[in-house]
Design a protein around this motif. Sequence first.
Motif, PDB file in Angstrom:
ATOM      1  N   ASP A  69       1.513   5.255  -9.854  1.00  0.00           N
ATOM      2  CA  ASP A  69       2.430   6.409  -9.835  1.00  0.00           C
ATOM      3  C   ASP A  69       2.662   6.874 -11.256  1.00  0.00           C
ATOM      4  O   ASP A  69       2.321   6.193 -12.207  1.00  0.00           O
ATOM      5  N   GLY A  70       3.271   8.032 -11.382  1.00  0.00           N
ATOM      6  CA  GLY A  70       3.606   8.560 -12.691  1.00  0.00           C
ATOM      7  C   GLY A  70       3.171   9.998 -12.832  1.00  0.00           C
ATOM      8  O   GLY A  70       2.511  10.556 -11.956  1.00  0.00           O
ATOM      9  N   ASP A  71       3.572  10.610 -13.932  1.00  0.00           N
ATOM     10  CA  ASP A  71       3.230  12.006 -14.175  1.00  0.00           C
ATOM     11  C   ASP A  71       1.783  12.175 -14.608  1.00  0.00           C
ATOM     12  O   ASP A  71       1.157  13.182 -14.333  1.00  0.00           O
ATOM     13  N   ASN A 101      -4.815   8.607 -14.548  1.00  0.00           N
ATOM     14  CA  ASN A 101      -6.147   8.579 -15.150  1.00  0.00           C
ATOM     15  C   ASN A 101      -7.257   8.717 -14.122  1.00  0.00           C
ATOM     16  O   ASN A 101      -8.327   9.236 -14.435  1.00  0.00           O
ATOM     17  N   PHE A 102      -7.025   8.224 -12.911  1.00  0.00           N
ATOM     18  CA  PHE A 102      -8.097   8.099 -11.939  1.00  0.00           C
ATOM     19  C   PHE A 102      -7.500   8.031 -10.541  1.00  0.00           C
ATOM     20  O   PHE A 102      -6.396   7.530 -10.352  1.00  0.00           O
ATOM     21  N   ALA A 103      -8.257   8.536  -9.566  1.00  0.00           N
ATOM     22  CA  ALA A 103      -7.826   8.406  -8.173  1.00  0.00           C
ATOM     23  C   ALA A 103      -9.040   8.428  -7.256  1.00  0.00           C
ATOM     24  O   ALA A 103     -10.065   9.033  -7.571  1.00  0.00           O
ATOM     25  N   ILE A 104      -8.889   7.760  -6.135  1.00  0.00           N
ATOM     26  CA  ILE A 104      -9.864   7.840  -5.058  1.00  0.00           C
ATOM     27  C   ILE A 104      -9.142   8.426  -3.853  1.00  0.00           C
ATOM     28  O   ILE A 104      -8.064   7.956  -3.473  1.00  0.00           O
ATOM     29  N   LYS A 113      -4.680   9.641  -0.411  1.00  0.00           N
ATOM     30  CA  LYS A 113      -4.920   8.878  -1.634  1.00  0.00           C
ATOM     31  C   LYS A 113      -5.149   7.424  -1.253  1.00  0.00           C
ATOM     32  O   LYS A 113      -4.329   6.812  -0.578  1.00  0.00           O
ATOM     33  N   VAL A 114      -6.290   6.880  -1.685  1.00  0.00           N
ATOM     34  CA  VAL A 114      -6.599   5.477  -1.459  1.00  0.00           C
ATOM     35  C   VAL A 114      -5.972   4.645  -2.571  1.00  0.00           C
ATOM     36  O   VAL A 114      -5.352   3.623  -2.328  1.00  0.00           O
ATOM     37  N   LEU A 115      -6.157   5.126  -3.805  1.00  0.00           N
ATOM     38  CA  LEU A 115      -5.532   4.467  -4.950  1.00  0.00           C
ATOM     39  C   LEU A 115      -5.534   5.414  -6.126  1.00  0.00           C
ATOM     40  O   LEU A 115      -6.272   6.397  -6.162  1.00  0.00           O
TER      41      LEU A 115
END
Length: 126
Positions: free
Chosen positions: A36-38, A41-44, A29-31
């Motif tokens: 953090d959290g359950d 919305n978005f990830a790279i 995971k880049v960001l």
Amino acid sequence: MYETITTNIMVNNVKETIKFYVENLGFQKVLSVPEDGDILNFAILSKDKISIMFQEKENLIEEYPTLNIRDIVPTFTLFITVDNVKALYDELKEKVQIAKELHQTFYGQDEFAIFDNNGNILTISC
């Protein structure tokens, strides 16, 4: 002048998608937003020279209302090249759902395909 292209894939659950790509394919995971959290919305994610973005369905529809659909139905494949397709196939075949067994294509490449946790097809070739 164009420099890069990175896919942004609509998913129901970004956190579960991160887990699949990290645990099975070795991505990092880049960001993520939030960090953090359950509910993310978005990830790279990235691995070697590959980057993939994932965005939660409702969040992406808010950004692009024309993407409003009832169910996410995969309509594409991702084509990933690796340096040792046989080794990766042996590593993954018991961990993920195989979409197409290891074979030689009509164009002379060794490749196989898997489904990710969202039903997307990842074709892996050497």
